[in-house]
Motif scaffolding. Structure first.
Motif, PDB file in Angstrom:
ATOM      1  N   ARG A   4       4.583  10.123  -6.953  1.00 38.93           N
ATOM      2  CA  ARG A   4       5.475  10.270  -8.024  1.00 38.93           C
ATOM      3  C   ARG A   4       5.060  10.507  -9.087  1.00 38.93           C
ATOM      4  O   ARG A   4       5.588  11.463 -10.048  1.00 38.93           O
ATOM      5  CB  ARG A   4       6.670   9.332  -7.901  1.00 38.93           C
ATOM      6  N   GLN A   5       4.490   9.776  -9.780  1.00 40.49           N
ATOM      7  CA  GLN A   5       3.761   9.991 -11.005  1.00 40.49           C
ATOM      8  C   GLN A   5       3.262  11.431 -11.231  1.00 40.49           C
ATOM      9  O   GLN A   5       3.479  12.062 -12.118  1.00 40.49           O
ATOM     10  CB  GLN A   5       2.975   8.700 -11.542  1.00 40.49           C
ATOM     11  N   GLY A   6       2.370  11.831 -10.326  1.00 39.63           N
ATOM     12  CA  GLY A   6       1.592  13.028 -10.186  1.00 39.63           C
ATOM     13  C   GLY A   6       2.400  14.245  -9.968  1.00 39.63           C
ATOM     14  O   GLY A   6       2.043  15.512 -10.339  1.00 39.63           O
ATOM     15  N   THR A   7       3.654  14.073  -9.451  1.00 41.62           N
ATOM     16  CA  THR A   7       4.476  15.057  -9.174  1.00 41.62           C
ATOM     17  C   THR A   7       5.447  15.424 -10.197  1.00 41.62           C
ATOM     18  O   THR A   7       6.464  16.321  -9.962  1.00 41.62           O
ATOM     19  CB  THR A   7       5.175  15.311  -7.704  1.00 41.62           C
ATOM     20  N   VAL A   8       5.750  14.754 -11.244  1.00 39.15           N
ATOM     21  CA  VAL A   8       6.696  14.916 -12.382  1.00 39.15           C
ATOM     22  C   VAL A   8       6.863  16.387 -12.852  1.00 39.15           C
ATOM     23  O   VAL A   8       7.939  16.990 -12.729  1.00 39.15           O
ATOM     24  CB  VAL A   8       6.491  13.676 -13.391  1.00 39.15           C
ATOM     25  N   GLN A   9       5.406  16.719 -12.989  1.00 39.72           N
ATOM     26  CA  GLN A   9       5.531  18.050 -13.692  1.00 39.72           C
ATOM     27  C   GLN A   9       5.774  19.211 -12.759  1.00 39.72           C
ATOM     28  O   GLN A   9       6.608  20.178 -12.849  1.00 39.72           O
ATOM     29  CB  GLN A   9       4.238  18.312 -14.415  1.00 39.72           C
ATOM     30  N   ALA A  10       5.380  18.804 -11.498  1.00 40.78           N
ATOM     31  CA  ALA A  10       5.706  19.920 -10.379  1.00 40.78           C
ATOM     32  C   ALA A  10       7.072  20.100 -10.051  1.00 40.78           C
ATOM     33  O   ALA A  10       7.567  21.064 -10.035  1.00 40.78           O
ATOM     34  CB  ALA A  10       4.574  19.653  -9.256  1.00 40.78           C
ATOM     35  N   PHE A  54      -2.131  14.603   4.335  1.00 41.75           N
ATOM     36  CA  PHE A  54      -1.398  15.013   3.105  1.00 41.75           C
ATOM     37  C   PHE A  54      -0.136  13.990   2.854  1.00 41.75           C
ATOM     38  O   PHE A  54       0.289  13.647   3.672  1.00 41.75           O
ATOM     39  CB  PHE A  54      -0.715  16.334   3.371  1.00 41.75           C
ATOM     40  N   ALA A  55      -0.063  13.830   1.452  1.00 37.71           N
ATOM     41  CA  ALA A  55       1.133  12.831   0.990  1.00 37.71           C
ATOM     42  C   ALA A  55       1.604  13.386  -0.168  1.00 37.71           C
ATOM     43  O   ALA A  55       1.187  13.737  -1.038  1.00 37.71           O
ATOM     44  CB  ALA A  55       0.580  11.523   0.681  1.00 37.71           C
ATOM     45  N   GLY A  56       3.043  13.910   0.069  1.00 41.97           N
ATOM     46  CA  GLY A  56       3.666  14.298  -0.981  1.00 41.97           C
ATOM     47  C   GLY A  56       5.332  14.272  -0.952  1.00 41.97           C
ATOM     48  O   GLY A  56       5.598  13.560  -0.291  1.00 41.97           O
ATOM     49  N   PHE A  89       0.789  -1.193   0.095  1.00 43.32           N
ATOM     50  CA  PHE A  89       0.063   0.006   0.030  1.00 43.32           C
ATOM     51  C   PHE A  89       0.840   1.195  -0.254  1.00 43.32           C
ATOM     52  O   PHE A  89       0.694   2.277  -0.722  1.00 43.32           O
ATOM     53  CB  PHE A  89      -0.827   0.128   1.163  1.00 43.32           C
ATOM     54  N   GLU A  90       1.772   1.179   0.815  1.00 38.66           N
ATOM     55  CA  GLU A  90       2.709   2.406   0.822  1.00 38.66           C
ATOM     56  C   GLU A  90       3.544   2.759  -0.742  1.00 38.66           C
ATOM     57  O   GLU A  90       3.452   3.934  -0.714  1.00 38.66           O
ATOM     58  CB  GLU A  90       3.856   1.926   2.235  1.00 38.66           C
ATOM     59  N   ASN A  91       3.848   1.484  -1.225  1.00 41.54           N
ATOM     60  CA  ASN A  91       4.557   1.588  -2.595  1.00 41.54           C
ATOM     61  C   ASN A  91       3.605   2.071  -3.446  1.00 41.54           C
ATOM     62  O   ASN A  91       3.896   3.060  -4.231  1.00 41.54           O
ATOM     63  CB  ASN A  91       4.904   0.323  -2.999  1.00 41.54           C
ATOM     64  N   GLU A  92       2.385   1.755  -3.384  1.00 43.64           N
ATOM     65  CA  GLU A  92       1.285   2.089  -4.405  1.00 43.64           C
ATOM     66  C   GLU A  92       0.933   3.516  -4.112  1.00 43.64           C
ATOM     67  O   GLU A  92       0.960   4.360  -5.158  1.00 43.64           O
ATOM     68  CB  GLU A  92       0.019   1.431  -4.086  1.00 43.64           C
ATOM     69  N   LEU A  93       0.834   4.238  -2.878  1.00 47.75           N
ATOM     70  CA  LEU A  93       0.844   5.429  -2.525  1.00 47.75           C
ATOM     71  C   LEU A  93       2.038   6.476  -3.100  1.00 47.75           C
ATOM     72  O   LEU A  93       1.880   7.474  -3.923  1.00 47.75           O
ATOM     73  CB  LEU A  93       0.730   5.612  -1.273  1.00 47.75           C
ATOM     74  N   LEU A  94       3.240   5.787  -2.737  1.00 44.63           N
ATOM     75  CA  LEU A  94       4.303   6.551  -3.499  1.00 44.63           C
ATOM     76  C   LEU A  94       4.388   6.758  -4.874  1.00 44.63           C
ATOM     77  O   LEU A  94       4.895   7.550  -5.297  1.00 44.63           O
ATOM     78  CB  LEU A  94       5.807   5.972  -2.750  1.00 44.63           C
ATOM     79  N   GLU A 124      10.971   1.956   0.271  1.00 43.90           N
ATOM     80  CA  GLU A 124      12.026   1.506  -0.637  1.00 43.90           C
ATOM     81  C   GLU A 124      12.993   2.467  -0.913  1.00 43.90           C
ATOM     82  O   GLU A 124      13.411   2.653  -2.050  1.00 43.90           O
ATOM     83  CB  GLU A 124      11.279   1.068  -1.840  1.00 43.90           C
ATOM     84  N   GLY A 125      13.441   3.053   0.246  1.00 40.46           N
ATOM     85  CA  GLY A 125      14.731   4.066   0.222  1.00 40.46           C
ATOM     86  C   GLY A 125      14.213   5.735  -0.293  1.00 40.46           C
ATOM     87  O   GLY A 125      15.008   6.521  -0.601  1.00 40.46           O
ATOM     88  N   GLN A 126      12.908   5.739  -0.634  1.00 37.10           N
ATOM     89  CA  GLN A 126      12.345   7.043  -1.147  1.00 37.10           C
ATOM     90  C   GLN A 126      11.470   7.683  -0.041  1.00 37.10           C
ATOM     91  O   GLN A 126      10.979   7.196   0.560  1.00 37.10           O
ATOM     92  CB  GLN A 126      11.547   7.050  -2.343  1.00 37.10           C
ATOM     93  N   PRO A 127      11.804   9.043   0.207  1.00 41.59           N
ATOM     94  CA  PRO A 127      11.165   9.568   1.308  1.00 41.59           C
ATOM     95  C   PRO A 127       9.792  10.265   0.688  1.00 41.59           C
ATOM     96  O   PRO A 127       9.370  10.787  -0.282  1.00 41.59           O
ATOM     97  CB  PRO A 127      12.025  10.901   1.505  1.00 41.59           C
TER      98      PRO A 127
END
Ligand code: ADP
Length: 530
Positions: free
Chosen positions: A72-78, A140-142, A63-68, A122-125
């Protein structure tokens, strides 16, 4: 020759053989089988439970992976905009466009990130924090966004409803993430055999993938980070081997127990039968020695009396008559014995014994007693006869019934000591006619009262030890009376005397049991009482 009471010692020995040779080993084997089954099942269950707990943890991580991944996909542009130092408004707009699943994009400037937690997936914050008053149930998750100098300028992400996210992704996480994880196939169950249940903060079931089969090995793990409060319960699914195993184990234990019992019972009955045969063989051999004596004694006495008469070695005519009476007595005794042996042989051969004719029982009893009277009187017995003039009609074989009364009288004579009294009575009951021969003799112990009707059986203690007999008299009495549809009743106290009653069905009124068969065949085959 003294014959030990049948069964006393052999039965004791059989019991020991059955206990030591069969019951104990069978119980040990069954016990070992049950113990091993329980141990193995326990081990499998422990391992299954550990595995379920491991899978539940894996699901939490998935679930954590899925959220990350979604974040991540959604923040590429930002992230790209941040790198060119775009203003927060532009970044929020880019977040809004970047992720169709999350509806509330949010940018948190770096100076406000103090209360935010970093979850390392998996090593990513992954930055997260619970919403304030207005967004109590949301998180909030970002991700951290960096400017052109690589300095953190804030976090870009979304307000996420954990319940919605978990519900939306449970199936997919179970279906795709678990099977794709090689490590998860090391256990006893593949994930296809697992039931996964999502539990809410109050322990309530929110959603389920497959029905659980065995809740004994189910394990629940709490989720972490933005999913705190929620939990995942993993159990073997219905029909999975691990779920069936616990049910099967009881079946197996019951089966082992029943088989153990069957072995003990079969052996007990088998050995009892073998012992019975041995006892019978033993009784037969003692029968031969008894019968030899029974035959020889009267013959010797008759010969002696005949010789004495021949050589006229008596002093008075009265003495001579005494010898004649002795010949008559001994001849009767011989005749009774021979009759018994012949009747017994016929019954053993399964031949019919009982004719079915009207019998005047009152006259029959009186005649038989009269015939026996000299023997009783010669031995100093007081004889009391209480037989009514008439008795209700009985059908059967007069000679056989007379043998019965004769045998009872003979026993009363043989098994009496100082109290020499014999009472013969007859009467009627509602559905039967009775003939009773009672004595004040040695009596029969309660434990022997059934056994004496078995063929060749004798009590062989006390006085009986010195009285010869073939052990056939009562067997015949019982078989003959049974063949008439009746029974023999015994009342006896050790040392106080015995009363044997022949209970014969009345031929008037209700039809006697088996009488129909008598009429058809004219004969009834005596059954073996043993
Ligand atoms: P037998 O008299 O030849 O031994 P029976 O079958 O007539 O054989 O009797 C079996 C046993 O029952 C006898 O050996 C004796 O121990 C016991 N019994 C029979 N009748 C009497 C009686 N009237 N009083 C005491 N014991 C008896």
């Amino acid at each position: 020759m003294a014959v030990p009471p049948p069964g006393a010692r052999p039965r004791g020995r059989v019991l020991i053989v059955v206990i030591l040779g069969v019951a104990v080993p069978a119980m040990l084997l069954a016990g070992l089988g049950i113990y091993l089954t329980l141990r193995i099942t326990r081990a499998v269950q422990d391992e299954t439970a550990r595995y379920n707990s491991y899978i539940a943890l894996q699901i939490g991580q998935a679930f954590e992976n899925e959220l990350l991944e979604r974040v991540r996909q959604g923040t590429v542009q930002a992230e790209n905009l941040a790198r060119v130092n775009a203003p927060p408004v532009g970044i929020v707009a880019a977040l809004g466009a970047g992720n169709p699943e999350f509806e509330a994009p949010h940018f948190v400037p770096v100076e406000m990130l103090n209360g935010y937690t970093v979850l390392t997936v998996e090593g990513q914050p992954l930055l997260y924090a619970q919403g304030g008053k207005t967004r109590q149930d949301e998180y909030f998750a970002g991700l951290l966004l960096r400017d052109s100098n690589g300095q953190a300028m804030g976090a870009g992400g979304w307000w996420v409803d954990p319940r919605r996210f978990l519900l939306q992704h449970l199936e997919e996480v179970v279906r795709e993430r678990l099977p794709s994880n090689e490590r998860l196939y090391g256990g006893y169950e593949s994930t296809r055999r697992l039931s996964v249940t999502l539990l809410g903060p109050l322990g309530e079931e929110l959603h389920r993938v497959r029905q659980p089969g065995d809740l004994g090995t189910a394990r629940t793990e709490m989720l972490k980070g933005p999913f705190e409060g929620y939990a995942v319960r993993v159990a073997p699914a219905e029909g999975a081997p691990a779920a069936l195993a616990s049910r099967f184990v009881w079946f197996e234990i019951t089966f082992i127990g029943l088989m153990g019992m069957a072995i003990v019972l079969a052996t007990t009955f088998g050995l009892r039968y073998a012992v019975r045969q041995l006892e019978l063989a033993h009784l037969k051999s003692s029968f031969v020695s008894n019968i030899t004596h029974e035959l020889k004694t009267p013959i010797a006495m008759i010969r002696l009396a005949v010789e004495t008469l021949e050589m006229r070695r008596f002093s008075s005519p009265e003495e001579g008559e005494g010898f004649l009476r002795s010949i008559e007595r001994e001849t009767l005794r011989l005749q009774q014995l021979v009759d018994n042996i012949l009747d017994f042989a016929r019954l053993e051969a399964g031949q019919g014994l009982v004719r079915n004719q009207p019998v005047d029982l009152a006259a029959l009893v009186r005649d038989t007693v009269d015939g026996f009277r000299p023997r009783l009187e010669h031995q100093g017995f007081r004889l009391e006869v209480d037989v009514p003039e008439e008795l209700p009609p009985v059908r059967g074989d007069a000679i056989a019934l007379s043998h019965c009364v004769l045998n009872l009288l003979d026993n009363a004579l043989k098994y009496s000591r100082a109290q020499r009294e014999v009472r013969v009575s007859a009467g009627a009951r509602a559905d039967a006619v009775t003939v009773t021969v009672a004595d004040r003799g040695i009596g029969i112990a309660p434990e022997d009262q059934r056994r004496i009707f078995e063929k060749f059986a004798r009590v062989e203690t006390g006085l009986v030890h010195n009285v010869k007999g073939a052990g056939l008299g009562l067997t015949l009495v019982d078989q003959i009376v049974r063949a008439h549809g009746g029974r023999v009743e015994v009342e006896s106290t050790l040392g106080g005397g015995s009363a044997f009653t022949l209970v014969l069905p009345r031929a008037d009124g209700a039809e006697a049991p088996g009488a129909h068969a008598h009429r058809k065949t004219g004969h009834v085959t005596g059954g073996d009482p043993t």
